[in-house]
Enzyme design. Structure first.
Site, PDB file in Angstrom:
ATOM      1  N   HIS A 159       0.872  -1.217   0.056  1.00 24.40           N
ATOM      2  CA  HIS A 159      -0.277  -0.017  -0.095  1.00 24.40           C
ATOM      3  C   HIS A 159       0.625   1.287   0.039  1.00 24.40           C
ATOM      4  CE1 HIS A 159      -3.443   2.312   2.328  1.00 24.40           C
ATOM      5  NE2 HIS A 159      -3.382   2.912   0.842  1.00 24.40           N
ATOM      6  N   GLU A 191       2.427   1.477  -3.290  1.00 27.29           N
ATOM      7  CA  GLU A 191       1.552   2.022  -4.367  1.00 27.29           C
ATOM      8  C   GLU A 191       1.437   3.668  -4.383  1.00 27.29           C
ATOM      9  OE1 GLU A 191      -2.688   3.659  -3.978  1.00 27.29           O
ATOM     10  OE2 GLU A 191      -2.671   1.503  -3.275  1.00 27.29           O
ATOM     11  N   HIS A 192       1.374   4.137  -3.013  1.00 29.25           N
ATOM     12  CA  HIS A 192       1.657   5.770  -2.853  1.00 29.25           C
ATOM     13  C   HIS A 192       2.987   6.237  -3.362  1.00 29.25           C
ATOM     14  CE1 HIS A 192      -1.920   6.713  -0.061  1.00 29.25           C
ATOM     15  NE2 HIS A 192      -2.119   5.469  -0.269  1.00 29.25           N
ATOM     16  N   GLU A 244       4.504   9.842   2.576  1.00 30.54           N
ATOM     17  CA  GLU A 244       3.303   8.953   2.218  1.00 30.54           C
ATOM     18  C   GLU A 244       3.191   7.590   3.140  1.00 30.54           C
ATOM     19  OE1 GLU A 244       1.329   9.082  -0.167  1.00 30.54           O
ATOM     20  OE2 GLU A 244       2.299  11.317  -0.789  1.00 30.54           O
ATOM     21  N   GLU A 293      -4.405   7.501   6.929  1.00 27.04           N
ATOM     22  CA  GLU A 293      -5.402   6.623   6.047  1.00 27.04           C
ATOM     23  C   GLU A 293      -5.922   5.288   6.920  1.00 27.04           C
ATOM     24  OE1 GLU A 293      -6.001   4.068   2.110  1.00 27.04           O
ATOM     25  OE2 GLU A 293      -4.423   5.387   2.390  1.00 27.04           O
TER      26      GLU A 293
END
Length: 1044
Positions: free
Chosen positions: A112, A115-116, A188, A213
């Site tokens: 994840h 991905e950022h 991130e 998040e």
């Protein structure tokens, strides 16, 4: 479950048919499909032969799928073994995606965070965050990235060939050649940083976009339950961990580990490329080969997921969660489910059969589990992740209840076991199976503008585990085989139930109950983790941490040279829109009907709007509840079960929803009503209109038990939706006192509605509420203030007109003249031009809008205390209506502020998952943030953003980019079913849209600075603020805030 974690924070407008309900098929969209199956795109694809060599690839399969009007071409890359699927279809909304199998073995969130981070700059495009920058340099119809449990997907779509090449270049460079700088990882992923990065005396804390998040995501108890379910049902490999990242484990990830994961997983030998649409395949292959694949050699990725070892006996697991402050009964907050491991998802027919079986077991009020569990009165709704889940290597099925008392866990388990036995004994009624197959037929014919996006998601899991993606698409073939199996063996489905449920020892009973101290315990664990990290730092490292924080701020604040990024020009935007031809007529009963002839592929779309103007004030709060139950309580001679069966057999669904829309030229004028919508195959149109007639004339309100079930379910769904939509609730609240319609929006769609449904669900006697429904019906379900619309093929329009006129003729008119409750009615023709020399009947299609001459907008600041570790913030400003020139300036300003100021301040520096500005159709300008660790700092950033805009600290290039971004939204493709809806629902004609388009083209820098000063500067316009989130000392001591 983290099947959908998006880097860009742009939320999917529709739930893609992947994973949880993969029998929901992607719905096609083809502008030429009514002409027959042949098309230039298909014809080109059919010319490829197995063994053809193209641009370093070899064709290994060419498969026409006529029912979806497409041809699938499978290829392999000769040098690296990369897999490629091209779906040729005569659709101008072309899509690209690249997918990597990402199989983490810990919960640090490495896929994840990667991905950022890959989207933060690459070799060819070393600017910070080229992904977000391209949102403003392109006419893309979709751009995003997703982390699933076992793959990461990067899709985009656009209608412009040059734009496709530009985006493809940026995406390829991002995933294969990212910079992966330490600062990007810190921003991130996670970092230690001083609360005030410029003051080393302030305490150190955890920061990072993904960190925040995931803290926000874990406030959603349904997601938490689904995550535990997957972890415990599939415990042997990658599914045992949290691919999105556990906030307590994320700080264990190092930058070096991130780089290693990229090297081993983001390689062409581990990649699956997908392209869709009518652009030529050769061009795509050439660009992918030259810009990426030519630079790699083949490797063995070793990312496969082994089959889960099967258990020899069932297991049980109990976990805890936070209490739900909106729960209808504090003593009933437990969830429990029984889940069964099913077949390997690469067995396409078995997966198809099991997904249909799942629908029969849990879909709708006629399903055995609905009758046994939902109607038992033990809980409020099915447990999370109910039904078939095809997003892991082996699919699974789950069923249970939420909103139960903890002592009823065993009762639920017994009901599930008993129901399985009954299904094995009794099977399913033939008409239920027919209704399900009818649903598939409608899904294949109904046309969507995002078919490519739905397809890439639909095939992703099967393809990820070496399955054949083209087999997934052969829906007609699988349906025919399914029918054949039933014909040959009437007990075919019962045997599957016995095999997978009764005789399957690999089953998990998972229960989850609230712990009042859950949030405190999580906070204590985070504090302990923080203490451990800080204590491990030497003095030298503490100093370096402070300097690193300054370095990051410096990087985030530096202006960037984005000239290396490709871009379209404003001149690439079409100057004019295509106008949609509409016909309007009055029925014999003077009800206006709009007809729109479109290539709808044999499907008819019906809509009607009924006014709320005569409804007494005390009944208004109950309108959303009325809408939610009116098609689910039975009608005429049909019980609610028979009605549900008839709806499934004859339609694609009936829906009813509140309809509030602002006037296009006056913020204090609005329309209030209810929207009725449905679709059906043309052969079923009389049956669909007969159903509506029965619902209008003889709805049934006598079944109190049925009403209770629907109320509890609705209250539970609203409560569960808050963590995912907190910024929407904050914005609705903040705009409540800015326009006369604001109060109604809050009443129908805001936290007021959530609280009202909670109160109703808690009532020991629900009869007083049930008695309100027939009273509401008298005002709504008649032809007095009705207008209708039909979208169908030209050949179907005459038949549709007869059916709709018959419906209008047979529904009741009010026996007595009803006065409007609010006397100030503004009558407005839906097409003002028609009144002057146009179609004479058009002038009579008037919408009765209402206004309140005494209304005065006022400021209100509300803080809703919720047990979340992050905030959701909305600040709303009253501006101007749609048809004014300033509306265009403000719309561009919202995009400019988001891209050039708020993204940096709120997400990059502040660590929130998302934030920005937008202008709604109702003239409300909204600043918002989502899963935000800050509150007052974010409100200060909103103020700074306005000062930045007033000072004109942006360039002509910035303005052009904002125009591209706005036009990509304005020019989103419109499906045939949606054509003419702007006119019908909102009174916005194509002429008005063209005028707005010209206003957008004409906006200059002066217009933007003037608009910022005139409307957004403090004291110039009335504004409202709302925060949803934890206790806040700064807000608590400010008397101007209302704490709820």
């Amino acid at each position: 479950m983290w099947v959908r974690l998006s880097a860009a924070g742009r939320r999917l407008q529709q739930r893609l048919s992947h994973g949880r309900n993969s029998h929901h098929l992607p719905t096609p969209f083809s502008q030429h499909s009514w002409r027959g199956r042949s098309s230039p795109a298909n014809e080109r694809a059919l010319q490829y032969k197995v063994g053809d060599h193209i641009e370093g690839f070899t064709v290994n399969q060419v498969t026409p799928v006529p029912e979806l009007f497409l041809t699938a071409v499978r290829l392999n890359h000769d040098k690296t073994g990369a897999r490629y699927l091209h779906v040729a279809r005569e659709d101008s909304n072309n899509l690209f995606s690249v997918q990597f199998r990402t199989t983490p073995m810990d919960s640090t969130g490495v896929p994840h965070i990667l991905e950022h981070t890959v989207l933060c700059g690459s070799q060819r495009y070393p600017v910070r965050d080229p992904f977000f920058k391209m949102l403003n340099r392109s006419l893309s119809t979709f751009m995003n990235a997703f982390t699933a449990s076992d793959y990461t997907l990067y899709p985009f779509s656009t209608q412009n060939p040059k734009d496709f090449q530009n985006l493809l270049s940026v995406y390829l460079d991002a995933v294969f050649f990212p910079c992966l700088r330490p600062l990007d990882f810190w921003q991130e992923g996670w970092r230690l940083e001083h609360e005030n990065p410029r003051d080393p005396q302030t305490s150190l804390t955890f920061k990072g976009v993904v960190f925040n998040e995931m803290k926000g995501a874990f406030t959603d108890n349904e997601r938490l339950f689904s995550q535990h379910l997957q972890n415990h049902l599939l415990p042997d490999h990658t599914y045992a961990v949290v691919s999105g990242g556990d906030p307590l484990k994320i700080p264990d990830l190092t930058w070096e580990q991130l780089k290693e994961f990229h090297a081993s997983h983001y390689h062409p030998s581990n990649a699956r490329f997908f392209t869709y649409g009518n652009f030529p395949l050769e061009q795509h292959l050439k660009q992918i080969q030259e810009e990426a694949l030519i630079k790699f050699q083949k490797i063995e990725p070793n990312t496969g997921v082994p089959p889960q070892r099967l258990w020899d006996k069932p297991r049980e697991c109990h976990v805890t969660c936070a209490a739900d402050s909106f729960a209808t009964d504090p003593k009933k907050q437990t969830m429990v489910s029984v889940s069964f491991l099913l077949a390997d998802i690469t067995d396409n027919f078995e997966t198809f059969t099991l997904s249909l079986l799942s629908s029969l077991l849990v879909g709708g009020p006629n399903s055995p589990f609905y009758k046994a569990l939902i109607e038992a009165g033990l809980g409020t709704d099915f447990s999370p992740d109910v039904g078939f889940n095809g997003s892991t290597r082996e699919a699974y099925f789950s069923v249970g209840l939420q909103g139960i008392a903890e002592e009823n866990i065993n009762t639920v388990k017994q009901i599930i076991a008993r129901t399985i036995d009954e299904v094995i004994q009794d099977g399913f009624l033939e008409e239920r199976i027919e209704a399900l197959l009818h649903k598939i037929e409608i899904q294949m014919k109904h046309q969507s503008t995002s078919f490519g996006l739905a397809l890439t998601s639909f095939i992703a899991s099967c393809w990820n585990h070496e399955g054949d993606p083209t087999e997934v698409l052969k829906i007609a073939e699988k349906t025919a085989r399914f029918r054949q199996c039933l014909k040959e063996d009437p007990h075919f489905l019962q045997k599957k139930v016995k095999q997978y449920f009764k005789d399957n020892p690999h089953q998990l009973t998972l229960s989850m109950s609230p712990d009042e101290a859950f949030c405190d315990k999580q906070a204590a664990l985070e504090a302990a983790k923080l203490k451990e990290k800080i204590e491990a730092l030497s003095e030298e490292e503490k100093k370096a941490t402070y300097e690193k924080g300054l370095e990051l701020i410096d990087m985030q604040s530096k202006p960037q040279d984005t000239s290396c990024l490709p871009a379209l020009k404003v001149s690439d935007i079409e100057p004019r829109i295509a106008f949609t031809e509409l016909e309007t007529s009055l029925s014999a009963e003077d009800v206006p009907i709009q007809y729109c002839a479109q290539p709808t592929n044999g499907v008819v779309y019906f809509r009607a709007v009924s006014s709320l103007n005569t409804l007494p004030e005390e009944l208004r709060p109950y309108v959303p509840l009325f809408c939610g139950v009116i098609t689910k309580m039975g009608c005429g001679a049909l019980s609610y079960r028979e009605q549900a069966q008839e709806i499934d057999l004859k339609t694609g669904g009936l829906s009813v929803s509140p309809h509030i829309t602002a006037d296009d030229s006056n913020l204090d004028v609005y329309e209030q009503g209810v929207l009725f919508s449905s679709l059906c195959l043309d052969r079923n149109l009389p049956a669909m209109m007969h159903l509506w007639m029965e619902i209008f004339n003889t709805p049934r309100f006598e079944d109190e038990e049925r009403f209770k079930v629907l109320v509890k379910k609705t209250a539970q769904e609203l409560s569960n939706g808050i963590p995912d939509s907190g910024h929407m609730y904050a914005s609705i609240r903040a705009s409540r006192t800015l326009t006369p319609a604001g109060e109604l929006q809050e009443m129908f769609n805001g936290l007021e509605q959530v609280k009202l449904m909670k109160r109703i669900a808690e009532m020991p006697d629900i009869k007083p509420v049930l008695r309100k429904l027939p009273r509401i019906r008298k005002h709504l379900l008649n032809s007095d203030n009705l207008r209708c619309s039909v979208n169908a093929t030209p050949q179907q329009i005459p038949q549709a007109a007869k059916a709709v006129e018959k419906f209008i003729k047979w529904i009741a008119r009010s026996k007595k003249e009803r006065k409007t409750v609010r006397p100030h009615v503004v009558e407005k023709p839906s097409d003002p031009n028609a009144a002057v020399g146009g179609n004479p009947t058009s002038a009579q299609i008037t919408r009765k809008l209402i206004t309140d001459p005494t209304f005065k907008p006022c400021q209100m600041k509300t803080h809703f205390l919720l047990p979340f570790p992050v905030n959701y913030i909305g600040e709303c400003v009253r501006t101007v209506p749609f048809t004014t020139e300033d509306y265009a300036s403000l719309r561009l300003l919202a995009r400019l502020l988001t891209a050039k100021f708020l993204h940096t301040e709120i997400r990059e520096k502040g660590g929130a998952y998302g934030g920005g500005a937008q202008l709604s159709h109702n003239g409300i300008f909204t600043f918002y943030s989502y899963r935000d660790p800050n509150s007052t700092a974010t409100l200060a950033a909103f103020e700074k953003a306005v000062d930045w805009a007033r000072a004109g600290k942006f360039t002509q290039q910035d303005i052009d980019e904002a125009k591209l971004a706005v036009f990509s939204s304005v020019d989103t493709p419109v499906a045939p079913s949606e054509k003419g809806m702007n006119q019908f629902l909102h009174g916005i004609s194509d002429e008005m849209r063209q005028q707005h388009r010209e206003h957008l083209f004409a906006v200059s820098k002066d217009h933007l600075t003037d608009a910022a000063s005139k409307y957004l500067a403090a004291g110039r316009s009335t504004r409202g603020l709302a925060v949803l989130g934890p206790e806040n000392a700064n807000i608590a001591k400010d008397p101007s805030w209302v704490i709820r």
